[in-house]
Scaffold this active site. Sequence first.
Site, PDB file in Angstrom:
ATOM      1  CE  LYS A 106      25.446  51.355  31.030  1.00 34.62           C
ATOM      2  NZ  LYS A 106      24.203  50.795  31.531  1.00 34.62           N
ATOM      3  N   PRO A 136      30.166  41.649  29.920  1.00 31.06           N
ATOM      4  CG  PRO A 136      29.029  41.138  31.901  1.00 31.06           C
ATOM      5  CD  PRO A 136      30.096  42.029  31.341  1.00 31.06           C
ATOM      6  CG  MET A 168      27.310  45.519  33.108  1.00 30.31           C
ATOM      7  SD  MET A 168      28.543  44.554  33.971  1.00 30.31           S
ATOM      8  CE  MET A 168      29.556  45.848  34.709  1.00 30.31           C
ATOM      9  CB  ALA A 169      27.713  50.500  28.401  1.00 27.50           C
ATOM     10  N   GLY A 170      28.553  47.113  27.119  1.00 27.26           N
ATOM     11  CA  GLY A 170      29.647  46.410  26.422  1.00 27.26           C
ATOM     12  C   GLY A 170      29.710  46.770  24.947  1.00 27.26           C
ATOM     13  N   GLY A 171      28.575  46.790  24.281  1.00 24.40           N
ATOM     14  CA  GLY A 171      28.546  47.158  22.862  1.00 24.40           C
ATOM     15  C   GLY A 171      28.965  48.612  22.681  1.00 24.40           C
ATOM     16  CB  SER A 172      28.141  51.676  24.613  1.00 23.54           C
ATOM     17  OG  SER A 172      26.756  51.564  24.453  1.00 23.54           O
ATOM     18  CB  ALA A 173      32.783  49.339  25.967  1.00 21.51           C
ATOM     19  CG  ASP A 213      24.125  53.594  27.620  1.00 19.94           C
ATOM     20  OD1 ASP A 213      23.437  54.607  27.872  1.00 19.94           O
ATOM     21  OD2 ASP A 213      23.840  52.456  28.026  1.00 19.94           O
TER      22      ASP A 213
END
Length: 313
Positions: free
Chosen positions: A26, A111, A116-121, A153
């Site tokens: 995001k 990243p 960019m909410a990578g962990g949330s993804a 997120d």
Amino acid sequence: MNGATGTSGATGVTGVTGVTVRVPAKVNAQLAVGAARPDGFHDLANVFLAVSLYDEVTATPADRLTVTCEGPDADKVPLDATNLAARAATLLAARHGLSPDVHLHIAKAIPVAGGMAGGSADGAGALLACDALWGLGTPRDALLEICAELGSDVPFSLVGGAALGVGRGERLTELPVAGPFHWVFAVADGGLSTPAVYGEFDRLAEDVDVPEPVASPALLEALRTGDTTALAGALANDLQAPALSLRPSLAATLAAGTEAGALAALVSGSGPTTAFLVKDAESADQVARALRASGTCRATHTATSPAPGATVL
Ligand code: C5P
């Protein structure tokens, strides 16, 4: 590849050998931050926009919970119980009285610690993948509740598209969004800790009357109509000043993108990834090339929005 591979030949309760879920990154088109609350969180008006840069989470049956990760930043991803994908599997299993015996493999393109909410993804992806693998059919509302428990997120990673998040960002209203909008993302060296950036926000706001966070009507209209120029004028991030305060070198990255023709440049969420809104795909390639040549970032990604939320492949 980071960690041992732990795929198993066994099948899940559904007879499925593995489920892969694709989840978008995001960018915050607007991140309006209120004063710190007594619980330490901040009330937000957070306009999330999903972009076409994806992690993939694959769940396969295993005799215990294990996590592996591949991708350029795989060595920066924790593989223990703190990983949001592992936490998602554990919460979902507990809710259904199951043991989270699953192997989760993350193919990571977003990243790490980049805003960019990578962990949330990965949390949202693991939740959906395990739900399908275990044949649970958990209602959407219950999945969103688990997401909110995992992090502010995470619900948006499940939903995708565009949405306004209020409260600490987890209470979502989906927004109408046209597009496509074209983006370039510049990945910085190292991450920034989200709590540290909010802490710096508090420090900078110490003697300031912080207004109530509200979504900008002009921004919502630009999203609805797909008007790139109007969106460029309305993008705003209250975490940009604290992120720049902690990482002053990001100013040079923002300037390099603007000089190369980006319509707008901003820090993505809590950073340190920077986001550049551009006119079209051609301009995206040109700005990405210029950013790499400037030596002010480690890598670039081009992407479009909106993008769909977590999707079983
Ligand atoms: O909810 P999440 O785990 O993503 O939040 C990470 C950290 O970011 C929190 O511990 C808090 O320091 C900060 N945060 C905040 N206000 C929000 C969301 C996050 O202060 N609305």
